[in-house]
Structure formats: C-alpha cells, structure tokens
Enzyme design. Structure first.
Site, PDB file in Angstrom:
ATOM      1  N   HIS A 423       7.853  -6.503 -23.703  1.00 33.57           N
ATOM      2  CA  HIS A 423       8.413  -6.678 -25.044  1.00 33.57           C
ATOM      3  C   HIS A 423       9.915  -6.495 -24.939  1.00 33.57           C
ATOM      4  O   HIS A 423      10.411  -5.862 -24.009  1.00 33.57           O
ATOM      5  CB  HIS A 423       7.788  -5.717 -26.061  1.00 33.57           C
ATOM      6  CG  HIS A 423       7.765  -4.272 -25.657  1.00 33.57           C
ATOM      7  ND1 HIS A 423       8.816  -3.404 -25.877  1.00 33.57           N
ATOM      8  CD2 HIS A 423       6.809  -3.543 -25.036  1.00 33.57           C
ATOM      9  CE1 HIS A 423       8.512  -2.203 -25.426  1.00 33.57           C
ATOM     10  NE2 HIS A 423       7.298  -2.257 -24.906  1.00 33.57           N
ATOM     11  N   HIS A 430      10.609   3.976 -27.636  1.00 31.16           N
ATOM     12  CA  HIS A 430      10.733   5.416 -27.382  1.00 31.16           C
ATOM     13  C   HIS A 430      11.845   6.021 -28.230  1.00 31.16           C
ATOM     14  O   HIS A 430      11.686   7.114 -28.793  1.00 31.16           O
ATOM     15  CB  HIS A 430      11.021   5.668 -25.901  1.00 31.16           C
ATOM     16  CG  HIS A 430       9.806   5.761 -25.042  1.00 31.16           C
ATOM     17  ND1 HIS A 430       9.095   4.656 -24.625  1.00 31.16           N
ATOM     18  CD2 HIS A 430       9.159   6.825 -24.507  1.00 31.16           C
ATOM     19  CE1 HIS A 430       8.081   5.041 -23.864  1.00 31.16           C
ATOM     20  NE2 HIS A 430       8.088   6.354 -23.784  1.00 31.16           N
TER      21      HIS A 430
END
Length: 558
Positions: A423, A430
């Site tokens: 992606h 995160h």
C-alpha cells in the site's frame, strides 16, 4: 442411509394453574421500578438527541480539500503518456526498469474512482502478492471525524530538495542499523552521516542551534523527542498485564543482513514476487538500535505500543488529567467511565478509525511511492539505464557511494525480506495510529508528570540499566508519549519502508481523529468532566461538553 431421528412427541399442555388466594394481612407487591433522573421515554428521547448532536458536530466540521503533488499527471514517458514513475505501484506488473505497466496502473485508478468491488477485483497483479485493503479508505465511521473530512499536505515530489533530504536520511538509517543509539556519540559512521545530512538544503530532521548532532539524529520532531534516551520508556519498562508482568525483551533479527540490494531481487519484489525469510536472533533483547526497532514495527499490532504505555501508566498510578471527575472525589472512583477499563478501551478504539482516514489519503489522494521504489529510480538513473527528474542533492550524497561500495548497486538496503507493504507510503498507518493513540493518553493522564527511574538497555540488550544523563529527571509523560509515537513511526523509516514526512504529517492526522472522537463522546457522560492535552504543534486543547457546544450550532432544531 442414515437413521432418521424420530420426531420428539409434543408435550401436552399443562392445565392452567388456579389463582393463589390472597394471604390475609399481606399487601400486593408493587411493580419494581428503575431509578434515575429520566423515565424510559425521556431516556429514549435523550439518546436520540445526543446521537443527533454528535452527528451535527461531525457535519459542522466541514470537509477539507485534498490536494496531491501533481507528479502522477506530470511525469511522462518517451511517448508522451503518463509513466507513473513517482507513484506507488508495488505488486502490479513492471518492465525491466521497474516502471509500472500503464494499463495495470490505469485499472487501479479506475477502481479507486468507481469504488466498485468488481473493479478492484479486476486490477492485474504482477506475481501474485495482493494489494493491501484499498477499499478501507471508502469506509465510514459512526464516531469522530469522517475519514474524508480531514487532510494532510501534498507529499514531497521526487524533484524537490525536501525529498532528497528524506531519501538521504533513510539511506543513512539503513547504513547505521546495527549501531546502538547509546554509541552514537562515539561512532565515526554517525559523524559521517551528520556531515552529509547537514549539506541538504531542506532536511527536516530536528536540530539544536540549527545543527544536526548525535543527540538529534533520527529523532522525532516534537516536544520531548530530544529529552533523555532515544527509545521511549514505554518501549523498555515492564508491562503490568493483569496477573502477568511482561518483559519488553523482544525477538529480534541478526545483525548485518539486509535485503533487496541485488537488482533482480529488487525487481522481483516490485512485481509482487516471493521473498526470503527473517533470520532471528536466538537471544531476546531490549531495543538497542534501528534494526531492533525496525523488527518491532515489522510484526506489532498497530496499537500495541500505546496499549502497553497505558498499562504501564496505570501500573505506575500516574496522575490523571485535571479534568477527570474522580481525581479528587472522596466517595467514588471511576471504572466504566473515567477509570482503567474506560481508557484501555478508548486507546485501542481510535486505531481502526485512524486507519480508515489514512487509507483514504494513501490510495485515493497521494499514492506516494515507497523509498525502496525510489531507490530503483536512483540506481537506474546513476547507472545510465534511464533518466528521471530526481533532485540533484540526493545524487551527491555520500550515502549512495557507501551503499554502492558495499553492494554494487544504489538500491536502498531493506530490513524486511519482502520490503515495504503493498500500500502507498503517504500517510503512514503506523504513524496515524500513533498520533491517535497517544492523543488519547495525553488527554487522559497528566502530561507534566515525571517518569522516575528511567532506563536504557545495556550494550547487548539483555538487561536494563539506569539512565543517568543530565536530563534523567525531565522525562515527562507527555514527552515520552510523543517519543514512543516517533520511535514507532521512524522505526518504519529505519526499515526502509517510509519517509520522515509520512511520520510528521500522519501523527497530526491521527491527532485530529482522536480529538474529534473525544469531542463527540463528551456529550455522552453524566459526570462533569473535561480533557486537556497538548497537540503536536504545541497548542493546548480543552475538550468538554461546554467547549463543543459551538460545534453543534442548531443541531437540536434539526
């Protein structure tokens, strides 16, 4: 043929029980009634009103414009058609230069524009590694800002000095993966990295007095990030987990092994081919260096570090925020509201909402290429196989020469065998989750409270020892929460899968999600309460029913 079970015979109806005669002298028992300030009809109406008010708050925030950096439309091949060289395309088919097949990329664009599941199913893959959840960016949430209502700045372009500074940083992080943070002051390689990065005109890493130092190198950009050890106390201290105490010694990987430094291996991975396997260190260790933190963020549950931080703070009996209604109560404590179970649920609850928001930015707005793909552009450009509009500053970096001397290519040495996820880079999942989760914790706990007895790992990471630096008494809850967000986000950079702006912009995206969620939930509590917190930009925020009234406008009349 199986034996069929016979039907169970119908049980005969019982005869009606005769009414029991009233006992003399005993009054009839009255119906039991619940207690509360509202009857059931009033409660039903109040519930609807609060839900409408929360929806109105979300609506009244408006929706932002989303602006990309223009590279997808601007960069073109020899035939004049877009070649998508500066955009994410991992897992799709590529030519021998690692340039994506335009037809495959257009199929991706078609699916993103239509949103139809069948169009996503029709995207052609290279060697079979699937794309990661592009449809998540179209999901809705029932609390907090809609994922499409908030935004981040356009991603840096590959022809910009900003991108050059970020690229040089990830190359140096790869070269310095095995040097312990506690040894940065005495490392010649660290000194060389500082000298090189200091030459970049738009390097956005933190500085002291305008200079990069061993104490600022690879650290975060926000308050508290430069105080104390590199690694946050929330990634080192034991975690009280109910009846268990969990050590933060982790399974890490052996040193001096990097991946995707050979061109054929790199091209195979870009096409979604199979990769190697991690080689694990048999000894568990505390996080000492970039390789260790990289492995942590290779396998973590995205809210893991912040759930752990919450458990540590609860175990330390860390002071709550001044607005907690039970902080000074003499006859009540919090539990389901404003107590441990509440915050433990809340800190994880924001994670999936943050992911939906950043997945929209990743797939539907920016589609920024990963550093490993940019390394392929650099290699082909410097070896004369192709010419690309890369800013000159990165091409002059001594980090590229060092990588070439080690591996014979200019490709970015990767910490993960499979390289980056499938992606786009910008924003970072995160980092967005980090921003959301630490914002919840900064709202819940007293940010100014000092964390005592700070620790660092010993040289081989097998034990913790006391941190005795001059700033040992200045590690605050707020600063260490900012630091753990930076550690996790920049740990992804150190593995080679993200850029610094993926961190700096995404934590602020997550912050917006968390603040919006707290605003809407403020309507739901019976207690008089408020939250205060310090945003990443230093702004102080107070959240309460009274403070969000201006967001509701005339919602009650809708």
């Amino acid at each position: 043929m199986k034996n069929e079970r016979p039907e169970r015979p119908t049980r005969p109806e019982r005869p009606e029980r005769p009414e029991r005669p009233e006992r003399p002298g005993r009054p009839e028992r009255p119906d039991c009634q619940e207690l509360g300030p509202e009857n059931k009809k009033q409660r039903q109406q109040s519930s609807r009103t609060i839900r409408r008010q929360a929806a109105q708050i979300a609506f009244n925030r408006g929706i932002k414009d989303h602006v990309c950096n223009g590279e997808e439309q601007e960069y073109r091949g020899a035939d004049g058609s877009p070649n998508y060289i500066a955009n994410f395309s991992k897992g799709l088919p590529h030519n021998e230069l690692g340039e994506v097949d335009p037809k495959a990329y257009k199929a991706l664009l078609k699916a993103l524009e239509s949103g139809k599941p069948q169009d996503f199913d029709a995207i052609p893959l290279g060697k079979g590694r699937p794309l990661t959840n592009p449809q998540a960016g179209l999901g809705f949430d029932l609390q907090g800002p809609d994922g499409h209502a908030i935004t981040i700045s356009p991603a840096p372009r590959i022809d910009s000095p900003l991108n050059s500074g970020e690229a040089a940083e990830v190359y140096w992080m790869a070269l310095l993966r095995d040097i312990n943070f506690t040894d940065f002051n005495q490392s010649p390689e660290v000194a060389e990295a500082i000298a090189d990065l200091s030459q970049f005109s738009d390097f956005q890493g933190p500085k002291v007095g305008g200079k990069i130092t061993p104490e600022t190198l690879f650290r975060g950009n926000y308050a508290g990030d430069l105080v104390g050890p590199y690694i946050s106390q929330f990634l080192l201290k034991d975690i009280p987990y109910g009846s268990l105490t969990i050590s933060q010694r982790q399974e890490t990987v052996v040193s001096d092994i990097n991946y995707m430094t050979e061109y054929d291996e790199w091209l195979n991975v870009q096409n979604g081919g199979k990769s190697g396997q991690d080689k694990f260190d048999p000894q568990r260790r505390y996080i000492r260096n970039i390789r260790d933190i990289g492995q942590y963020v290779h396998v973590d549950a995205l809210y893991e570090a912040y759930l752990n931080a919450c458990l540590i703070l609860l175990g330390l009996n860390a002071p709550e925020d001044e607005g907690n209604p039970y902080k000074n109560s003499k006859n009540q404590i919090g539990f389901g509201t404003f107590g441990g179970p509440h915050v433990l649920s809340l800190v994880t609850e924001v994670a999936t909402r943050a992911l939906k928001a950043v997945w929209f930015q990743k797939w539907y707005v920016h589609r920024r290429l990963r550093p490993e793909a940019f390394g392929g552009l650099i290699h082909n450009h410097l070896t004369g196989r192709a010419k690309y509009p890369i800013d000159q500053e990165i091409l002059n970096s001594s980090a590229l020469e060092k990588v070439h001397n080690l591996y014979g290519t200019y490709l970015l040495p990767m910490a993960f065998p499979e390289g980056s996820p499938t992606h786009p880079a910008y924003g970072a999942g995160h980092a967005t989750v980090a921003g959301a989760c630490v914002t919840i914790l900064k709202a819940w706990f007293d940010e100014s409270s000092v964390i005592t007895q700070p620790v660092v790992p010993n040289a081989d990471g097998t034990e913790l020892v006391a941190y005795t630096g001059a700033d040992a008494g200045k590690l605050t809850v707020g600063g260490e929460l900012n630091k753990v967000a930076a550690n996790i986000s920049l740990g992804r950079d150190g593995a080679g899968v993200h850029w610094r702006t993926d961190y700096t912009e995404s934590v602020k995206l997550g912050e917006q999600i968390a603040i919006g969620l707290l605003q809407e939930q403020s309507l739901t509590y019976n207690e008089d309460n408020f939250f205060t917190l310090t945003k990443f930009d230093g702004t102080k925020v107070k959240i309460s029913r009274h403070e969000v009234k201006h967001l509701m406008n005339d919602s009650e009349n809708d």
